[in-house]
Design a protein around this motif. Sequence first.
Motif, short mmCIF file in Angstrom:
data_model
loop_
_atom_site.label_atom_id
_atom_site.label_comp_id
_atom_site.label_asym_id
_atom_site.label_seq_id
_atom_site.Cartn_x
_atom_site.Cartn_y
_atom_site.Cartn_z
N SER A 34 12.94 66.93 -28.04
CA SER A 34 12.53 66.50 -26.69
C SER A 34 13.41 65.37 -26.29
N PHE A 35 13.76 64.41 -27.12
CA PHE A 35 14.39 63.34 -26.84
C PHE A 35 15.80 63.66 -26.39
N TYR A 60 3.81 60.02 -27.95
CA TYR A 60 5.30 59.85 -28.33
C TYR A 60 6.21 60.11 -27.43
N VAL A 61 5.80 61.46 -27.09
CA VAL A 61 6.94 62.21 -25.98
C VAL A 61 6.49 62.72 -24.84
N ARG A 62 5.21 62.03 -24.29
CA ARG A 62 5.02 62.05 -23.07
C ARG A 62 5.79 61.26 -22.08
N ARG A 97 10.04 70.18 -39.44
CA ARG A 97 10.06 71.20 -37.99
C ARG A 97 9.29 70.45 -37.01
N GLU A 98 8.27 69.84 -37.11
CA GLU A 98 7.51 69.14 -36.04
C GLU A 98 8.42 67.85 -35.69
N VAL A 99 8.86 67.00 -36.40
CA VAL A 99 9.65 65.99 -36.04
C VAL A 99 11.07 66.47 -35.34
N GLN A 100 11.52 67.34 -35.91
CA GLN A 100 12.69 68.11 -35.21
C GLN A 100 12.56 68.51 -33.90
N ARG A 149 14.26 58.54 -30.20
CA ARG A 149 14.98 59.53 -30.83
C ARG A 149 15.46 59.02 -32.07
N ASN A 150 15.90 57.91 -32.16
CA ASN A 150 16.46 57.46 -33.38
C ASN A 150 15.55 56.91 -34.63
#
Length: 193
Positions: free
Chosen positions: A159-160, A20-22, A151-154, A36-37
């Motif tokens: 990152s975004f 998702y964040v790669r 915390r993981e989602v934050q 991000r949303n």
Amino acid sequence: MIEVRPGGRRRIDRVLAPGYVRHLDELPMSTLRERRNEAAQEETDLSYLRRLLHARIDIVRAEQQRRSSGNHTSVVDQLTAILADNALGPATGSGRYQGMEPSRAGEYRRSAEALVGNADLSDVTSLSEATLAETLDSYREQESSVSKRRREVQAVVDSFNGEIARRYAQGAASVDELLNSERGQAEPGAGQD
């Protein structure tokens, strides 16, 4: 416990999937904002569930305190003060502004209620000491799980936000593009991936 299922279809499964964040630097700005949303909505929902659990923990702890002190005032009569103490106490979260409404409030409320099975918090005075202790342990365990996932989602949201800020700082994105995308106009280079 909130489990993340690899390849799952739930929003939390997508948001916390490693891919998702790669390669954020390769994604179009519109995709960055959409992801991000989506992650921010998941954070809002987890924050809501966490607040529900905190309220239930406070109610159970208040009943335990009432019993140990010999106080005869019912927890129901003290409910406003119990919940206000949590709201007025020191912050224990990230302090992030939540600009969104929870999207799954009813589902989370039912989940929080189901955690204790037979323990009916509408009449905590009728619960045994053992049931109160088990209920408190169950809520605390779930709250710990929710807080960990939150915390993981934050971190995903951060990152975004970091990539979006980097693009603005380096001139790779502009406010004009943002305004155009808000008006429904295509970004320059969109669809050329």
